[in-house]
Design an enzyme around this catalytic site. Structure first.
Site, PDB file in Angstrom:
ATOM      1  NE  ARG A  80      -4.875 164.290  63.488  1.00 24.23           N
ATOM      2  CZ  ARG A  80      -3.795 163.549  63.734  1.00 24.23           C
ATOM      3  NH1 ARG A  80      -2.616 163.920  63.272  1.00 24.23           N
ATOM      4  NH2 ARG A  80      -3.892 162.433  64.440  1.00 24.23           N
ATOM      5  CB  SER A  81      -2.063 162.789  60.004  1.00 28.19           C
ATOM      6  OG  SER A  81      -0.984 161.867  59.961  1.00 28.19           O
ATOM      7  CB  ALA A  82      -3.045 161.121  54.614  1.00 27.21           C
ATOM      8  CG  ASP A  83       0.205 154.924  56.266  1.00 31.41           C
ATOM      9  OD1 ASP A  83       0.755 154.843  55.150  1.00 31.41           O
ATOM     10  OD2 ASP A  83       0.267 154.025  57.121  1.00 31.41           O
ATOM     11  CE1 TYR A  88     -12.089 160.001  62.713  1.00 31.75           C
ATOM     12  CE2 TYR A  88     -11.231 157.787  63.055  1.00 31.75           C
ATOM     13  CZ  TYR A  88     -11.028 159.111  62.714  1.00 31.75           C
ATOM     14  OH  TYR A  88      -9.772 159.544  62.377  1.00 31.75           O
ATOM     15  NE  ARG A 133     -23.045 179.664  52.169  1.00 30.31           N
ATOM     16  CZ  ARG A 133     -24.049 180.380  51.655  1.00 30.31           C
ATOM     17  NH1 ARG A 133     -24.549 180.054  50.458  1.00 30.31           N
ATOM     18  NH2 ARG A 133     -24.552 181.405  52.308  1.00 30.31           N
ATOM     19  NE  ARG A 134     -25.342 178.144  58.970  1.00 34.82           N
ATOM     20  CZ  ARG A 134     -26.119 178.954  59.698  1.00 34.82           C
ATOM     21  NH1 ARG A 134     -26.974 178.429  60.565  1.00 34.82           N
ATOM     22  NH2 ARG A 134     -26.035 180.258  59.553  1.00 34.82           N
ATOM     23  CD1 TRP A 181     -10.920 150.387  64.034  1.00 29.07           C
ATOM     24  CD2 TRP A 181     -10.116 151.925  65.428  1.00 29.07           C
ATOM     25  NE1 TRP A 181     -11.090 151.605  63.427  1.00 29.07           N
ATOM     26  CE2 TRP A 181     -10.605 152.570  64.268  1.00 29.07           C
ATOM     27  CE3 TRP A 181      -9.565 152.706  66.448  1.00 29.07           C
ATOM     28  CZ2 TRP A 181     -10.559 153.948  64.097  1.00 29.07           C
ATOM     29  CZ3 TRP A 181      -9.522 154.081  66.286  1.00 29.07           C
ATOM     30  CH2 TRP A 181     -10.006 154.689  65.123  1.00 29.07           C
ATOM     31  CG  HIS A 210       2.788 160.771  56.326  1.00 28.58           C
ATOM     32  ND1 HIS A 210       1.872 161.624  56.932  1.00 28.58           N
ATOM     33  CD2 HIS A 210       2.583 159.546  56.883  1.00 28.58           C
ATOM     34  CE1 HIS A 210       1.161 160.938  57.809  1.00 28.58           C
ATOM     35  NE2 HIS A 210       1.566 159.676  57.798  1.00 28.58           N
ATOM     36  CE1 TYR A 258       5.014 156.649  59.673  1.00 23.37           C
ATOM     37  CE2 TYR A 258       3.088 156.079  58.362  1.00 23.37           C
ATOM     38  CZ  TYR A 258       3.648 156.644  59.495  1.00 23.37           C
ATOM     39  OH  TYR A 258       2.841 157.211  60.455  1.00 23.37           O
ATOM     40  CB  CYS A 291      -6.237 160.553  60.832  1.00 19.16           C
ATOM     41  SG  CYS A 291      -4.890 159.894  61.817  1.00 19.16           S
ATOM     42  CG  ASN A 326      -8.076 157.078  55.028  1.00 17.90           C
ATOM     43  OD1 ASN A 326      -6.917 157.481  55.022  1.00 17.90           O
ATOM     44  ND2 ASN A 326      -8.563 156.350  56.023  1.00 17.90           N
ATOM     45  CB  ALA A 386       4.225 153.600  61.080  1.00 16.53           C
ATOM     46  CD  GLU A 402     -12.335 151.859  59.880  1.00 22.06           C
ATOM     47  OE1 GLU A 402     -11.420 152.105  60.678  1.00 22.06           O
ATOM     48  OE2 GLU A 402     -12.269 152.134  58.659  1.00 22.06           O
TER      49      GLU A 402
END
Length: 316
Positions: free
Chosen positions: A218-221, A146, A178-179, A82, A259, A261, A198, A229, A315, A60
């Protein structure tokens, strides 16, 4: 042990998480705002408390690095992460005349008879993507995922930006900048995307000849997604450090909504009952330096001794 920050996160969500309904109608327990740190000089942070398929993580990430957005490359490496996103585009098209696949994600988990039909249709779809160039070009391509965002970000002027390539050059020439940032979040695209990114943004940091990377997710299973990840971005840190002639520093993983599930609670409790084992180590081909030229055989994992895998429903 190297994976302890992950286990601590899982336990914290079990103990303190707030129940929330969610997009998938499954329900989650979540916390908002959490950070894990992994010292990559102490080993490679692939979890040992359950087996995590490193081959899928490699293929991946290479798919992303190549700027590829077509699942054919993944299928060639037996990676089906995917598949559902491409399959959904196919079954919603006017050209599809097979069995009704409406809401296939939920139905396949609840109806064994439908699941058999779904898996048969998915196998046919994968085979066509692998062997039919025109079909693969039309239905195997996922568009703004991505690989495209990292390597060919589409601008309002109609051209593209190779964010990751540019950042690697900056690390070589201006390591203390810093960029050193790669973003996958484009507000213009979010409303029309099947799944907004995500992993929204990551930043590199150089100090004392070591390269660190911080990811904002932002969102993590936590049970199914986060182990992938962690390993994927740790591998990215190693690869970029390798090309830039640096040692590895830390991988820092910062979360928004982290989170569990509801249908993963028994599985994570089983995992937490296991004692972590020593972390494996990573070996990269010393004869290659351009990370965009790396392939599967150039990345090896040594001394990985995990507990057995723990299955859990995805999910969708």
């Amino acid at each position: 042990m190297l994976e302890q920050p992950y286990l601590d996160l899982a336990k914290k969500v079990l103990d303190e998480g707030h129940f929330k309904p969610d997009r998938t109608h499954t329900g989650t327990y979540s916390i908002f705002g959490h950070q894990m740190r992994f010292d990559l000089s102490k080993g490679f942070p692939l979890l040992t408390t359950k087996k995590v398929p490193f081959g899928l993580i490699k293929s991946e990430l290479l798919w992303f690095l190549h700027g590829d957005t077509n699942i054919r490359f993944l299928l060639q490496h037996r990676n089906h992460i995917w598949d559902e996103w491409a399959f959904e585009k196919w079954v919603k098209s006017d050209e599809y005349h097979g069995p009704d696949m409406t809401d296939f994600g939920h139905r396949s988990q609840k109806d064994p008879e439908f699941a058999a039909v779904y898996h048969e249709e998915m196998a046919k779809f994968d085979d066509r993507v692998l062997h039919d160039d025109a079909f693969a070009a039309k239905y195997g391509d996922l568009g703004l995922v991505y690989g495209s965002q990292w390597r060919a970000w589409h601008t309002s002027k109609g051209d593209t930006i190779d964010q990751l390539g540019d950042v690697i050059e900056q690390i070589k020439t201006h390591p203390y900048s810093r960029r050193l940032i790669v973003s996958a979040w484009n507000p213009e695209d979010v409303p029309t995307m099947a799944l907004p990114p995500c992993h929204t943004l990551y930043q590199f940091y150089v100090n004392d000849g070591k390269l660190s990377l911080q990811l904002y997710q932002r969102s993590a299973d936590i049970f199914l997604g986060v182990p992938f990840n962690i390993a994927s971005y740790a591998l990215l840190t190693h690869l970029v450090a390798h090309e830039c002639g640096l040692e590895v520093g830390e991988f820092i993983h910062t979360f928004g909504d982290a989170h569990l599930y509801v249908n993963h609670l028994d599985q994570i409790k089983e995992q937490l009952s296991r004692t972590p084992r020593p972390a494996p180590t990573l070996q990269l081909n010393p004869d290659k330096h351009d990370i965009f030229d790396f392939d599967m055989k150039d990345i090896k994992l040594l001394n990985y001794d995990p507990y057995p895998a723990i299955k859990a429903p995805v999910a969708v």
